[in-house]
Design a protein around this motif. Structure first.
Motif, short mmCIF file in Angstrom:
data_model
loop_
_atom_site.label_atom_id
_atom_site.label_comp_id
_atom_site.label_asym_id
_atom_site.label_seq_id
_atom_site.Cartn_x
_atom_site.Cartn_y
_atom_site.Cartn_z
N PHE A 101 0.80 -1.23 0.00
CA PHE A 101 0.00 0.00 0.00
C PHE A 101 0.83 1.28 0.00
O PHE A 101 0.27 2.38 -0.05
N ALA A 102 2.16 1.15 0.06
CA ALA A 102 3.01 2.35 0.09
C ALA A 102 2.90 3.14 -1.21
O ALA A 102 2.62 2.58 -2.28
N THR A 103 3.15 4.45 -1.12
CA THR A 103 3.32 5.24 -2.33
C THR A 103 4.65 4.80 -2.97
O THR A 103 5.50 4.21 -2.27
N ARG A 107 7.74 3.23 -0.95
CA ARG A 107 8.21 1.88 -1.29
C ARG A 107 9.74 1.90 -1.50
O ARG A 107 10.45 1.02 -1.01
N ALA A 108 10.20 2.93 -2.18
CA ALA A 108 11.65 3.01 -2.44
C ALA A 108 12.42 3.26 -1.15
O ALA A 108 13.52 2.73 -0.94
N ARG A 109 11.85 4.05 -0.25
CA ARG A 109 12.58 4.50 0.94
C ARG A 109 12.44 3.53 2.11
O ARG A 109 13.39 3.33 2.87
N LEU A 110 11.27 2.90 2.27
CA LEU A 110 10.99 2.21 3.54
C LEU A 110 10.86 0.68 3.42
O LEU A 110 10.78 0.00 4.44
N VAL A 111 10.80 0.18 2.18
CA VAL A 111 10.55 -1.26 2.03
C VAL A 111 11.81 -2.12 1.94
O VAL A 111 11.87 -3.18 2.59
N PRO A 112 12.86 -1.70 1.17
CA PRO A 112 13.96 -2.65 0.90
C PRO A 112 14.59 -3.26 2.16
O PRO A 112 14.86 -4.46 2.18
N GLY A 176 -15.49 4.73 13.75
CA GLY A 176 -15.75 3.70 12.74
C GLY A 176 -14.52 3.44 11.88
O GLY A 176 -13.49 4.11 11.98
N ALA A 177 -14.67 2.45 11.00
CA ALA A 177 -13.54 1.95 10.22
C ALA A 177 -12.97 3.01 9.27
O ALA A 177 -11.77 3.07 9.04
N ARG A 178 -13.86 3.84 8.71
CA ARG A 178 -13.38 4.80 7.70
C ARG A 178 -12.56 5.95 8.26
O ARG A 178 -11.94 6.71 7.52
N GLY A 179 -12.58 6.08 9.59
CA GLY A 179 -11.79 7.15 10.21
C GLY A 179 -10.38 6.72 10.58
O GLY A 179 -9.66 7.47 11.26
N ILE A 180 -9.99 5.53 10.15
CA ILE A 180 -8.70 4.98 10.59
C ILE A 180 -7.66 5.08 9.46
O ILE A 180 -7.97 4.83 8.30
N SER A 181 -6.44 5.46 9.85
CA SER A 181 -5.32 5.52 8.88
C SER A 181 -4.18 4.66 9.40
O SER A 181 -4.15 4.31 10.58
N ALA A 182 -3.26 4.32 8.50
CA ALA A 182 -2.10 3.50 8.90
C ALA A 182 -0.83 4.34 8.78
O ALA A 182 -0.68 5.11 7.82
N PHE A 183 0.06 4.19 9.75
CA PHE A 183 1.33 4.94 9.77
C PHE A 183 2.50 3.97 9.88
O PHE A 183 2.39 2.91 10.49
N ILE A 184 3.61 4.38 9.28
CA ILE A 184 4.84 3.59 9.38
C ILE A 184 5.71 4.30 10.42
O ILE A 184 6.20 5.41 10.19
N ALA A 220 4.54 13.44 8.22
CA ALA A 220 3.35 13.19 7.40
C ALA A 220 3.65 12.23 6.24
O ALA A 220 2.76 11.51 5.78
N ASP A 221 4.92 12.18 5.81
CA ASP A 221 5.22 11.25 4.71
C ASP A 221 5.28 9.80 5.18
O ASP A 221 5.59 8.91 4.40
N ARG A 222 4.97 9.58 6.47
CA ARG A 222 4.86 8.20 6.99
C ARG A 222 3.41 7.71 7.01
O ARG A 222 3.12 6.65 7.55
N LEU A 223 2.48 8.53 6.49
CA LEU A 223 1.09 8.06 6.36
C LEU A 223 1.07 7.03 5.23
O LEU A 223 1.34 7.36 4.06
N LEU A 224 0.77 5.77 5.57
CA LEU A 224 0.90 4.69 4.59
C LEU A 224 -0.07 4.89 3.42
O LEU A 224 -1.28 5.04 3.61
N GLY A 225 0.50 4.91 2.22
CA GLY A 225 -0.30 5.10 1.01
C GLY A 225 -0.60 6.56 0.72
O GLY A 225 -1.20 6.88 -0.31
N GLY A 226 -0.21 7.46 1.65
CA GLY A 226 -0.36 8.90 1.40
C GLY A 226 -1.79 9.41 1.48
O GLY A 226 -2.05 10.56 1.14
#
Ligand SMILES: Cc1cc2nc3c(=O)[nH]c(=O)nc-3n(C[C@H](O)[C@H](O)[C@H](O)COP(=O)(O)OP(=O)(O)OC[C@H]3O[C@@H](n4cnc5c(N)ncnc54)[C@H](O)[C@@H]3O)c2cc1C
Length: 398
Positions: A101-103, A107-112, A176-184, A220-226
């Motif tokens: 789900f990363a932008t 993906r380039a910065r946080l996945v490898p 509720g579910a729609r108010g939830i975000s994921a952070f790295i 803010a750039d750690r908000l998963l998927g932006g």
């Protein structure tokens, strides 16, 4: 027993994993457990073997391995040590969520480093007051310029305190579910503190801890998927894969109990003959073997559904609307339910087959029994798996 034989490379990899498990991991499992020591150096070995990158796409440095192969690997590892098998499964769960789900920039910065296994991942959804009802989570994240300020407590985090990178679900919007975000969130995040590990009935070598977030300024750039509001869908999609990992670990644990019980029953003599010759014991072993194999085959069938979706170009079938999405969610729930119930019953029966010594720490089966219990609880209790399956049945019947 498989209708789909392994390729020679797959068989070779599994033989290496089995050897590592039986010669290096199983012999230290009891000591790691007694010392409540997380075996990080074993994870380094798994990374060196390519097992942390196995199920991920080549474009992020992964091995493009099938879900089926990674589940067989998890089974072998859990057969040697549940803490290790489950640890790799949780690492895969967190890494999968970020990778999928990363932008492109994330993906380039946080996945490898996660895929390569240089960093250890963890997944923080549960909270003290929001377990089965995870959509009720209360940890808040509010935007403050270039950061989100996170405040709240995440509970029961596997690898809490030893992980390097957490996927943290927090509320950016309404209830509720729609108010939830994921952070790295990285382990050195200011404002993040890890509580001492929970004192559990088993799996001491796999630390489980609360994370306390106190106005933690997460960039803010750690908000998963932006994008805000996608966190719950991400969390549930990750669990569809995670539950298969737990099912595979449960099969490995049940197999370990069966191995011990079979060997003991062939050796132990009472009334002048091996106890395996008594029908009362032989039938127990037959049931244990059949149940374990049934759980394995259901789990591998579920894996093949996921692999088919991947071949269609879908990495997150339950999010991107793949035609098999519902079948994949249901199969994951059925596999987790069946395999973890099988592990519970099989480990209990293994203690029975060993008699008095089964109840001592001289043999590992008492540990297997304590470990099996948690598999019926985490990544959605087995009541919640039944709820998922029942809802699918009800919807299909309408
Ligand atoms: C060792 C361990 C490791 C864990 N690792 C992680 C992790 O890495 N990340 C993470 O986010 N979480 C993790 N968890 C948390 C785990 O997912 C939760 O414990 C689980 O979801 C249950 O939540 P709860 O403990 O709050 O129980 P509750 O939700 O309070 O449930 C209590 C009981 O009520 C039942 N129940 C609740 N609702 C219903 C319903 N609607 N219908 C029927 N029965 C119901 C449950 O099945 C259970 O039997 C871990 C837990 C443990 C024990």
């Amino acid at each position: 027993m498989s209708l789909h034989p392994l390729s020679s490379e797959e068989a070779e990899l599994l033989a290496v994993v089995r050897d590592l498990g039986q010669t290096r991991i199983a012999p230290r499992a009891a000591d790691d457990e007694a010392a409540a020591r997380f075996p990080r150096e074993v994870f380094d070995e798994l990374a060196n073997l390519g097992l942390t990158w196995l199920p991920f796409p080549a474009e992020v440095g992964g091995g493009d391995g099938s879900v089926r192969l990674s589940l067989l690997v998890l089974e072998e590892l859990a057969r040697a040590s549940l803490a290790v098998g489950m640890g790799l499964s949780v690492h895969h769960l967190a890494t999968w969520a970020i990778t999928t789900f990363a932008t492109p920039e994330q993906r380039a910065r946080l996945v490898p480093e996660l895929v390569a296994g240089r960093l250890l991942g963890a997944y923080a959804l549960s909270e003290p007051a929001a377990g089965s009802d995870a959509a009720a989570l209360a940890t808040r994240a509010h935007r403050d310029g270039d950061t989100y300020r996170l405040t709240g407590t995440k509970a029961w985090v596997t690898h809490g305190g030893v992980a390097d990178r957490y996927v943290v679900m927090a509320r950016t919007g309404d209830e509720g579910a729609r108010g939830i975000s994921a952070f790295i969130v990285d382990a050195d995040q200011p404002g993040l503190e890890v509580a001492p590990p929970e004192r559990k009935m088993g799996l001491a070598a796999s630390p489980t801890a609360q994370l306390h977030l106190d106005d933690a300024p997460v960039p803010a750039d750690r908000l998963l998927g932006g994008a805000e509001g996608r966190g719950f869908a991400i969390a549930m999609a990750a669990l569809d894969g995670g539950r298969l990992g737990i099912a595979a670990c449960a099969v490995g644990l049940a197999q370990a109990a069966l191995d011990q019980a079979t060997a003991y029953a062939a050796d132990r003599e009472q009334f002048g003959r091996p106890i395996a010759d008594f029908q009362g014991v032989g039938f127990l072993l037959a049931d244990m073997a059949t149940r374990t194999e049934a759980a394995r085959q259901l789990t591998l069938a579920a894996a093949q559904l996921r692999d088919r979706a991947t071949r269609d170009g879908s990495r997150a079938p339950t999010v991107d609307g793949h035609p098999d999405a519902r079948a994949i969610t249901r199969a994951a729930a059925m596999s987790k339910l069946t395999a973890t119930d099988a592990a519970m019953q099989t480990t209990s029966e293994a203690v029975q087959v060993l008699g008095g010594v089964g109840y001592t720490r001289d043999f590992p089966v008492e540990r297997y029994l304590r470990e099996a219990k948690v598999l019926q609880i985490l990544e959605g209790t087995n009541q919640i798996q039944r709820l998922v399956i029942a809802r699918h049945l009800a919807t299909d019947a309408r």
